[in-house]
Design an enzyme around this catalytic site. Structure first.
Site, PDB file in Angstrom:
ATOM      1  CG  MET A   1       1.472  -1.325   4.856  1.00 57.12           C
ATOM      2  SD  MET A   1       0.738  -1.405   6.223  1.00 57.12           S
ATOM      3  CE  MET A   1       1.696  -0.513   8.186  1.00 57.12           C
ATOM      4  CB  CYS A   2      -2.990   2.042   1.316  1.00 55.65           C
ATOM      5  SG  CYS A   2      -1.065   3.213  -0.188  1.00 55.65           S
ATOM      6  N   GLY A   3      -3.873   3.177   3.574  1.00 56.53           N
ATOM      7  CA  GLY A   3      -5.434   2.812   3.832  1.00 56.53           C
ATOM      8  C   GLY A   3      -6.335   3.273   3.536  1.00 56.53           C
TER       9      GLY A   3
ATOM     10  NE  ARG B   1      -3.499  -0.338   6.299  1.00 47.34           N
ATOM     11  CZ  ARG B   1      -2.849  -1.127   6.183  1.00 47.34           C
ATOM     12  NH1 ARG B   1      -2.807  -2.298   7.162  1.00 47.34           N
ATOM     13  NH2 ARG B   1      -2.766  -1.974   4.860  1.00 47.34           N
TER      14      ARG B   1
ATOM     15  CG  ASN C   1      -3.943  -1.451   1.013  1.00 42.43           C
ATOM     16  OD1 ASN C   1      -2.405  -0.959   0.611  1.00 42.43           O
ATOM     17  ND2 ASN C   1      -4.304  -2.246   1.775  1.00 42.43           N
TER      18      ASN C   1
END
Lengths: 298, 229
Positions: free
Chosen positions: A1-3, A32, A176
């Site tokens: 996850m990343c934002g 995130r 992402n």
């Protein structure tokens, strides 16, 4: 996850508030990506010369005034170096390859985070709130900005592996997802003289797309080649001096949502990062389709 | 007191969900209005009371997941996994639904007025899904039981590795997944589609729909197939 978050303002008056609107977007993506954060902001284009976002590492304040003095001493070139803590923007009329080489020789401890006529870049480890506060993101002004909150999945948590990544001039990318062939891309690009700063997969995508554009492709054409060459899961948000582009892989495993009004285009991984924006309740809100290219111009 | 309003700008989502689980029934609440959801995750998950929850705004991930009874209506868009693993009851999304809507839902009815994104009804286990718009790729993937009615178009690989679920499509099918096939509509199919459209409040003619179901060739290992399906 990343934002990932992005904001391009169409109404000139909103340029003053770009940072202020973007900070809650980044903080909304904390879950995130709590380990590092970064922001690329595009401002009015310089008439002469280039600007460089420099990072000294650590938390100690750096003697940035000395950089401009040395530049004049060594190269007889006027430069301006405005620093805050471990970050500075150096502006100079000399060609970018001359400046990069000079920095490498005289200030090897400094990292060049970005180079261009419109881009300023900040990235560091810490929660989005900490990074936003550390660099005063809320006060930044500009036409469009691209931010990222990182939950590291495939390379170490260090400032240089935080996003956005840059290549060339006025070009940045946040990601992402994860790529499965970054090493293959490196083997393809390094013989072209392209240097990598990290082992991060996103850097490979960034350098690939910028390389295609340097070879003459439009942003759109470069992204299309990316569909063939970049293997893995991704939502990419790309910034150039006058454009912002959004693209998802064919499986669209990684989320994105767009809110568009007469005043702005806002993008985030999840709606919760858009909920505070003015007029968002009446915005045109949609989910970008897989393998579709969305490009907005300032 | 039959109606209650929860403003998520002022109260936490945990307050709302705890109220729905532990207090709503005892207080005779029939309807709960949720304002300012602002994309919060897990709104009204595991609802187990015969009440209506009306969410005014956009919901985040897994809204109305594991619904056991009651009705959840989202007057906005829904994020990933709306009504995932729903057991019974009804979920109605007035806007669009993001990926994996109704994933592995066992029973009940999910209605999406707008489009649904990829993997709608993935691993469906018995629920009914009616989509007023189009669905993205890989919808109905490995759906085991239940029905999907899609009023718009579909993306790639519709019904890939389908088991006993049946998919009805009004628009164009971009491509069928492995082992999915078009089959003739029978009277019973028209009747089922008509009933589901009525429940969803959609005006279409069941005669416009096509039936997609499993050819059942993947049910048994075929050593002679040489991985060609």
């Amino acid at each position: 996850m990343c934002g990932i978050v992005g904001l391009l303002v169409k109404t000139p008056a909103l340029r003053e508030r770009l940072g202020e609107l973007l900070v809650p977007m980044m903080i909304g993506m904390t879950e995130r990506g709590p380990d590092s954060a970064g922001l690329a902001i595009f401002t009015d284009t310089l008439g002469v010369g280039h600007k460089y976002s420099l990072y000294s590492g650590g938390t100690e304040a750096f003697n940035w005034g000395g950089v401009a003095e040395d530049l004049y001493k060594h190269l007889r070139a006027e430069g301006r170096c405005e620093g805050h803590g471990n970050h500075a923007v150096l502006t100079c009329a000399l060609a970018p390859d001359v400046i990069r080489q000079w920095l490498k020789e005289h200030y090897p401890m400094l990292h060049v985070l970005s180079c261009g006529r419109a881009i300023d870049l900040y990235k560091d480890i810490g929660t989005p709130t900490e990074v936003c506060d550390r660099y005063g993101f809320a006060g930044l002004k500009g036409t469009h900005a691209i931010g990222h909150t990182r939950m590291a999945t495939e390379s170490a948590v260090t400032p240089d592996r935080a996003h956005p990544f840059t290549a060339g001039e006025d070009f940045c990318l946040v990601h992402n997802g994860s790529l499965s062939n970054p090493n293959g891309l490196r083997r393809k690009l390094e013989p072209q003289g392209i240097h990598f700063d990290t082992d991060n997969d996103t850097e490979a995508a960034c350098r690939f797309l910028e390389w295609r554009m340097r070879e003459g492709d439009t942003l759109d054409a470069a992204i299309k080649k990316g569909f063939d060459e970049l293997d893995g899961f991704y939502t990419f948000l790309i910034g150039t001096g006058d454009q912002m582009a959004l693209v998802r892989d064919p499986f669209a495993c990684k989320p994105a949502i767009v809110a568009e009004t007469d005043d702005y285009v806002a993008i985030a991984s999840e709606f919760r990062s858009l909920a505070h924006l003015p007029g968002v309740k009446n915005a045109h809100i949609y989910e970008p389709a897989p393998e579709e290219i969305y490009v907005w111009k300032i | 007191m039959e109606n209650l309003t929860f403003d998520l700008a002022e109260r936490s989502l945990r307050d709302l969900n705890q109220f729905l689980h532990k207090e709503a029934n005892g207080k005779g609440i029939k309807q709960v209005t949720v304002n300012n959801p602002d994309g919060a995750h897990n709104i009204a998950v595991g609802l187990n009371e015969a009440i209506s929850v009306n969410v005014h705004g956009h919901a985040g991930y897994y809204a109305a997941g594991m619904l056991k009874s009651g009705t959840v209506t989202i007057f906005g868009n829904a994020g990933t996994g709306v009504a995932e693993n729903m057991m019974s009851g009804k979920v109605h999304v007035k806007g669009f639904a993001s990926v994996s809507a109704g994933a592995s839902a066992h029973g009940g009815l999910l209605v999406i007025d707008g489009d649904a994104s990829l993997r709608c009804g993935i691993s469906l286990k018995g629920a009914d899904i009616v989509v007023g718009g189009s669905v993205g790729s890989f919808s109905g993937f490995m759906a085991q039981a239940g029905r999907m009615v899609i009023c718009g178009n579909t993306g790639d690989a519709l019904g890939d590795s389908l088991y006993e679920a049946v998919i009805y499509v009004r628009g164009n099918i971009k491509s069928l997944g492995a082992d999915a096939q078009l089959e003739p509509m029978k009277d019973s199919d028209y009747q089922e589609v008509g009933e589901l459209l009525d429940k969803a409040g959609l005006p279409h003619d069941p005669k416009d729909f096509k039936r997609v179901a499993s050819a059942r060739k993947l049910y048994h290992w075929n050593a002679d197939a040489n991985q060609e399906y």
